[in-house]
Design a protein around this motif. Sequence first.
Motif, PDB file in Angstrom:
ATOM      1  N   VAL A 148      21.535  49.073  54.217  1.00  0.00           N
ATOM      2  CA  VAL A 148      22.453  49.007  53.077  1.00  0.00           C
ATOM      3  C   VAL A 148      23.798  49.689  53.376  1.00  0.00           C
ATOM      4  O   VAL A 148      24.850  49.079  53.153  1.00  0.00           O
ATOM      5  CB  VAL A 148      21.783  49.562  51.810  1.00  0.00           C
ATOM      6  N   PRO A 149      23.806  50.916  53.905  1.00  0.00           N
ATOM      7  CA  PRO A 149      25.121  51.506  54.229  1.00  0.00           C
ATOM      8  C   PRO A 149      25.896  50.694  55.262  1.00  0.00           C
ATOM      9  O   PRO A 149      27.117  50.600  55.185  1.00  0.00           O
ATOM     10  CB  PRO A 149      24.767  52.890  54.786  1.00  0.00           C
ATOM     11  N   GLU A 150      25.202  50.070  56.207  1.00  0.00           N
ATOM     12  CA  GLU A 150      25.897  49.248  57.211  1.00  0.00           C
ATOM     13  C   GLU A 150      26.617  48.070  56.554  1.00  0.00           C
ATOM     14  O   GLU A 150      27.572  47.536  57.106  1.00  0.00           O
ATOM     15  CB  GLU A 150      24.883  48.690  58.217  1.00  0.00           C
ATOM     16  N   ILE A 151      26.118  47.655  55.389  1.00  0.00           N
ATOM     17  CA  ILE A 151      26.701  46.486  54.727  1.00  0.00           C
ATOM     18  C   ILE A 151      27.797  46.885  53.746  1.00  0.00           C
ATOM     19  O   ILE A 151      28.829  46.236  53.671  1.00  0.00           O
ATOM     20  CB  ILE A 151      25.597  45.692  53.993  1.00  0.00           C
ATOM     21  N   VAL A 152      27.577  47.946  52.990  1.00  0.00           N
ATOM     22  CA  VAL A 152      28.499  48.231  51.876  1.00  0.00           C
ATOM     23  C   VAL A 152      29.431  49.413  52.139  1.00  0.00           C
ATOM     24  O   VAL A 152      30.207  49.776  51.263  1.00  0.00           O
ATOM     25  CB  VAL A 152      27.726  48.496  50.561  1.00  0.00           C
ATOM     26  N   MET A 153      29.357  50.029  53.330  1.00  0.00           N
ATOM     27  CA  MET A 153      30.200  51.203  53.558  1.00  0.00           C
ATOM     28  C   MET A 153      31.055  51.036  54.807  1.00  0.00           C
ATOM     29  O   MET A 153      30.661  50.391  55.772  1.00  0.00           O
ATOM     30  CB  MET A 153      29.342  52.463  53.684  1.00  0.00           C
ATOM     31  N   ARG A 182      31.709  41.258  56.421  1.00  0.00           N
ATOM     32  CA  ARG A 182      30.280  41.512  56.242  1.00  0.00           C
ATOM     33  C   ARG A 182      29.755  40.910  54.950  1.00  0.00           C
ATOM     34  O   ARG A 182      28.612  40.454  54.886  1.00  0.00           O
ATOM     35  CB  ARG A 182      30.016  43.020  56.246  1.00  0.00           C
ATOM     36  N   ALA A 217      29.062  37.216  55.172  1.00  0.00           N
ATOM     37  CA  ALA A 217      27.975  37.080  56.149  1.00  0.00           C
ATOM     38  C   ALA A 217      26.633  37.401  55.501  1.00  0.00           C
ATOM     39  O   ALA A 217      25.647  36.682  55.682  1.00  0.00           O
ATOM     40  CB  ALA A 217      28.226  37.998  57.346  1.00  0.00           C
ATOM     41  N   VAL A 218      26.595  38.486  54.717  1.00  0.00           N
ATOM     42  CA  VAL A 218      25.341  38.868  54.067  1.00  0.00           C
ATOM     43  C   VAL A 218      24.956  37.830  53.019  1.00  0.00           C
ATOM     44  O   VAL A 218      23.772  37.457  52.889  1.00  0.00           O
ATOM     45  CB  VAL A 218      25.464  40.272  53.437  1.00  0.00           C
ATOM     46  N   ALA A 254      23.535  34.892  54.892  1.00  0.00           N
ATOM     47  CA  ALA A 254      22.202  35.206  55.419  1.00  0.00           C
ATOM     48  C   ALA A 254      21.172  35.198  54.295  1.00  0.00           C
ATOM     49  O   ALA A 254      20.055  34.694  54.450  1.00  0.00           O
ATOM     50  CB  ALA A 254      22.225  36.565  56.124  1.00  0.00           C
ATOM     51  N   GLY A 258      24.458  34.208  59.100  1.00  0.00           N
ATOM     52  CA  GLY A 258      25.359  35.327  58.834  1.00  0.00           C
ATOM     53  C   GLY A 258      26.449  35.425  59.887  1.00  0.00           C
ATOM     54  O   GLY A 258      27.635  35.577  59.569  1.00  0.00           O
ATOM     55  N   LEU A 259      26.049  35.298  61.155  1.00  0.00           N
ATOM     56  CA  LEU A 259      27.028  35.409  62.241  1.00  0.00           C
ATOM     57  C   LEU A 259      28.039  34.267  62.196  1.00  0.00           C
ATOM     58  O   LEU A 259      29.201  34.446  62.559  1.00  0.00           O
ATOM     59  CB  LEU A 259      26.322  35.415  63.602  1.00  0.00           C
ATOM     60  N   PHE A 268      30.447  35.658  59.925  1.00  0.00           N
ATOM     61  CA  PHE A 268      30.984  36.954  60.341  1.00  0.00           C
ATOM     62  C   PHE A 268      31.987  36.823  61.487  1.00  0.00           C
ATOM     63  O   PHE A 268      33.114  37.319  61.394  1.00  0.00           O
ATOM     64  CB  PHE A 268      29.826  37.871  60.754  1.00  0.00           C
ATOM     65  N   LEU A 269      31.575  36.143  62.546  1.00  0.00           N
ATOM     66  CA  LEU A 269      32.408  36.127  63.754  1.00  0.00           C
ATOM     67  C   LEU A 269      33.773  35.461  63.539  1.00  0.00           C
ATOM     68  O   LEU A 269      34.798  36.050  63.913  1.00  0.00           O
ATOM     69  CB  LEU A 269      31.641  35.477  64.913  1.00  0.00           C
ATOM     70  N   ARG A 326      35.916  37.763  61.319  1.00  0.00           N
ATOM     71  CA  ARG A 326      36.312  38.992  62.001  1.00  0.00           C
ATOM     72  C   ARG A 326      37.313  38.713  63.106  1.00  0.00           C
ATOM     73  O   ARG A 326      38.337  39.389  63.231  1.00  0.00           O
ATOM     74  CB  ARG A 326      35.044  39.681  62.526  1.00  0.00           C
TER      75      ARG A 326
END
Lengths: 115, 242
Positions: A60-65, A78, A81-82, A85, A102-103, A106-107, A110
């Motif tokens: 969760v922190p990797e996604i929202v922070m 992100r 991507a989420v 996914a 997701g990728l 994302f890619l 980004r």
Amino acid sequence: MNIANIGNGWETALTIAGLALVSLVTRCFFLIPEREVPLPEWLKRGLKVAPLAALTAVVVPEIVMTQGHLIQTWHDARLPAVAAATLYYLWRPGVLGPLLAGLAFFLPLRLLLGW
Amino acid sequence: MTPLRALLKDPDFRRGASEMLAFGPGIAAWGLVTGVAMVKSGLSVPLAIFMSLAVYAGSAQLAALPMLAAGAPMWVVWAAAFCVNLRFVIYSAQWRVFFEHLPRNRRLLYGYFAADLNLIVFQRAYPRAQREAGQLPFFIGGTVAVWLCWQLPSLLGIVLADVIPTRWGLGFAGTLAVLGLTYGLLSDRSTWVAAVVAGTAAVAAFALPLKLNILVAIAAAVAAGLMIEQAGRAGERLKGNS
């Protein structure tokens, strides 16, 4: 960063060897004693969710922070991507499918838009 | 047949390995990122290889790298890794049921190779938390799969560190893989509660050093689960009395 300022010397090697020992001791903590360390039954039941909780706590922190703060903008690769996914998962559960979906969002976001 | 060949043909071993291989891409992405990070932080290639093979704990390695680069005292690095690894202490209590009958050397060998995903996949296969036939080959199959899916990309990342650009954000592939995995574990109310509580607690406690927010999240999820269990029982009692 100044490359090769660490990475030499026996001290680093010894530190790493100690880290391996830390891996062993923490992963085997309750496996080391011959007799079982009595844990109350309710605690054992409760701890069943520990691995799931740990996974969620990592994800969760990797996604929202971003750098310790909740993200403030929708222009973040992100989030789409989420969403992609998640939708893919609802369509076809699995790991690889949602990952690739997701990728796929994302890619490009980004790399091309810098989101 | 040699013991090794017998193991490779064991159906439980194969099942353990194949159930884990579903998560292979995610594990591999994270392994690759960790390998790159080790060399980019200034570790020499031989020492990075040594760290990958010997420490075999990605989050602890990532936490230790900046400390090594800053020249922190040895014991500080070790203490930090211990804190990051505290969740494994909790897991080891859960492994105990399945390994208790084995000699200590064997217990330590198995424990050392037991990563997060191993416990999750194992618990999903054996939800009753008691010893059953075929468990050990299943476990070994899973550990071999995780080890290969992690170490090979990690070594690749170490060797190719200067070629792989970090701005691709490859680490996010690992996050997406764990996301799919987490969705797969949300089977009933208690797992949903655990995930929501843990996710919220992890964000709220993010400022804590050494990934201790993960420990806070585990504690919060366990407490929430137990409270709901108690409430459910009280509800049953009320229904029984009426």
